[in-house]
Design a protein around this motif. Sequence first.
Motif, short mmCIF file in Angstrom:
data_model
loop_
_atom_site.label_atom_id
_atom_site.label_comp_id
_atom_site.label_asym_id
_atom_site.label_seq_id
_atom_site.Cartn_x
_atom_site.Cartn_y
_atom_site.Cartn_z
N LYS A 252 0.82 -1.22 0.00
CA LYS A 252 0.00 0.00 0.00
C LYS A 252 0.85 1.26 0.00
CE LYS A 252 -3.95 -2.24 2.24
NZ LYS A 252 -4.82 -2.34 3.42
N PRO B 73 3.00 3.21 -2.24
CA PRO B 73 3.26 3.20 -3.69
C PRO B 73 4.71 3.47 -4.07
CG PRO B 73 2.05 5.18 -3.03
CD PRO B 73 2.06 4.27 -1.84
N SER C 100 -0.73 -11.16 -8.45
CA SER C 100 0.68 -10.83 -8.28
C SER C 100 0.78 -9.58 -7.41
CB SER C 100 1.33 -10.57 -9.63
OG SER C 100 0.85 -9.34 -10.17
N LYS D 268 2.15 -6.80 -8.06
CA LYS D 268 1.87 -5.63 -8.90
C LYS D 268 0.38 -5.49 -9.15
CE LYS D 268 3.17 -3.44 -13.28
NZ LYS D 268 3.98 -3.58 -14.52
N GLU D 269 -0.30 -6.61 -9.44
CA GLU D 269 -1.75 -6.57 -9.66
C GLU D 269 -2.47 -6.11 -8.41
OE1 GLU D 269 -2.21 -10.18 -12.97
OE2 GLU D 269 -2.20 -10.63 -10.82
N TYR D 270 -2.03 -6.61 -7.25
CA TYR D 270 -2.64 -6.19 -5.99
C TYR D 270 -2.47 -4.70 -5.77
CZ TYR D 270 -3.66 -5.92 -0.99
OH TYR D 270 -4.19 -5.58 0.23
N ARG D 271 -1.26 -4.21 -5.99
CA ARG D 271 -0.98 -2.77 -5.82
C ARG D 271 -1.80 -1.95 -6.79
NH1 ARG D 271 5.11 -0.87 -5.33
NH2 ARG D 271 4.63 -0.95 -3.09
N ASN D 272 -1.89 -2.37 -8.03
CA ASN D 272 -2.67 -1.63 -9.03
C ASN D 272 -4.14 -1.60 -8.64
OD1 ASN D 272 -0.38 -1.07 -10.51
ND2 ASN D 272 -0.72 -2.78 -11.96
N GLY D 273 -4.62 -2.71 -8.07
CA GLY D 273 -6.03 -2.75 -7.63
C GLY D 273 -6.30 -1.77 -6.53
N VAL E 206 -4.73 1.09 -6.11
CA VAL E 206 -4.67 2.43 -6.70
C VAL E 206 -5.97 2.78 -7.41
CG1 VAL E 206 -3.53 3.83 -8.47
CG2 VAL E 206 -2.17 2.39 -6.94
N THR E 207 -6.60 1.78 -8.06
CA THR E 207 -7.81 2.05 -8.84
C THR E 207 -9.08 2.00 -8.04
OG1 THR E 207 -7.92 -0.28 -9.49
CG2 THR E 207 -6.74 1.23 -10.97
N GLU E 208 -9.00 1.58 -6.75
CA GLU E 208 -10.23 1.50 -5.93
C GLU E 208 -10.82 2.88 -5.67
OE1 GLU E 208 -9.29 -0.65 -2.39
OE2 GLU E 208 -9.58 -2.60 -3.32
#
Length: 300
Positions: free
Chosen positions: A257, A259, A289, A291-296, A298-300
Amino acid sequence: MKIIEDNMQNDSEIFIESLINTDNISIRSFEYKELKRFLNVNIYLKSTLFILVLSGRGKIEINFKTHEVAPHNLMLLSFGHFFKMNQISTDFKCLLLYVDNAYIEEMYSVDMLYKRVKYGVKMYKTPLLQLSLSNFNLLKKRFFLIDEIILEEQHRYFKEMILNGLRLYFLDLSNIIEERKESKEDTQQQSREELHFLQFLNLLATHYQSEHLVEFYARTIHITPHHLTQIVKRLSGQTVADFIFQLLYSEAKLLLKQPNLPIQDIAVQLHFSDQSAFGKFFKRKSGLSPKEYRNGIVTE
């Protein structure tokens, strides 16, 4: 109601079919007329269950030992408990808090793990607590608070509110249990296994980021890895690896979390051999992954 072999049902079968509000957490009020169909049904718990007795009396079998329950009793049941209602009076009423492992795992942090398991070790063999009137009213209030939060399912921060409600309940419960003065007999009855388990928890809180193998903890406690594995499994229903990896996973989610913190640095901080090993571990736990978790997030 489907009855599976040996008259054994797990808690999710019973309570998901019994009008729980979500797949993960529920507060229900039960009376004799609703509970009588579950009399003499064996339940093997795979999650966490708290039963606060409001009125009436009963005989409840937990891990094949019969307990007499009365008003202001709290039953603390968790993974690995066998549970059966042998008798309940016609005026029996209770509040039930059902928490699936998905929420319990979300609550994991070093501090909350220690508090939850600290009372869990004490209560596993005698999972029945007699509450004072003030503590009974306090926990009943916490039940109602969680129930109110469950109704706010459309709230933007619903999950966070649920987790905070649960944390508040667990902290109050831990406080109640730790305030109880242990008698000399209670102290003498604390087994060597329980002492080893608490040693393991203390070590885990300090070393989980750097020490991922059971051998380290067993060697420090001066017992064999096999013996430590047996102790932890018997007292908690979980394995040594479950504890270590859940803490690593929770810590990894917190670090992701941030970034500006590179994923490679997270892998190093958590003592994985390389970023690839960390990625495989995280994907096994979350399905995503890092990266996918982090990107998710960010987009929430």
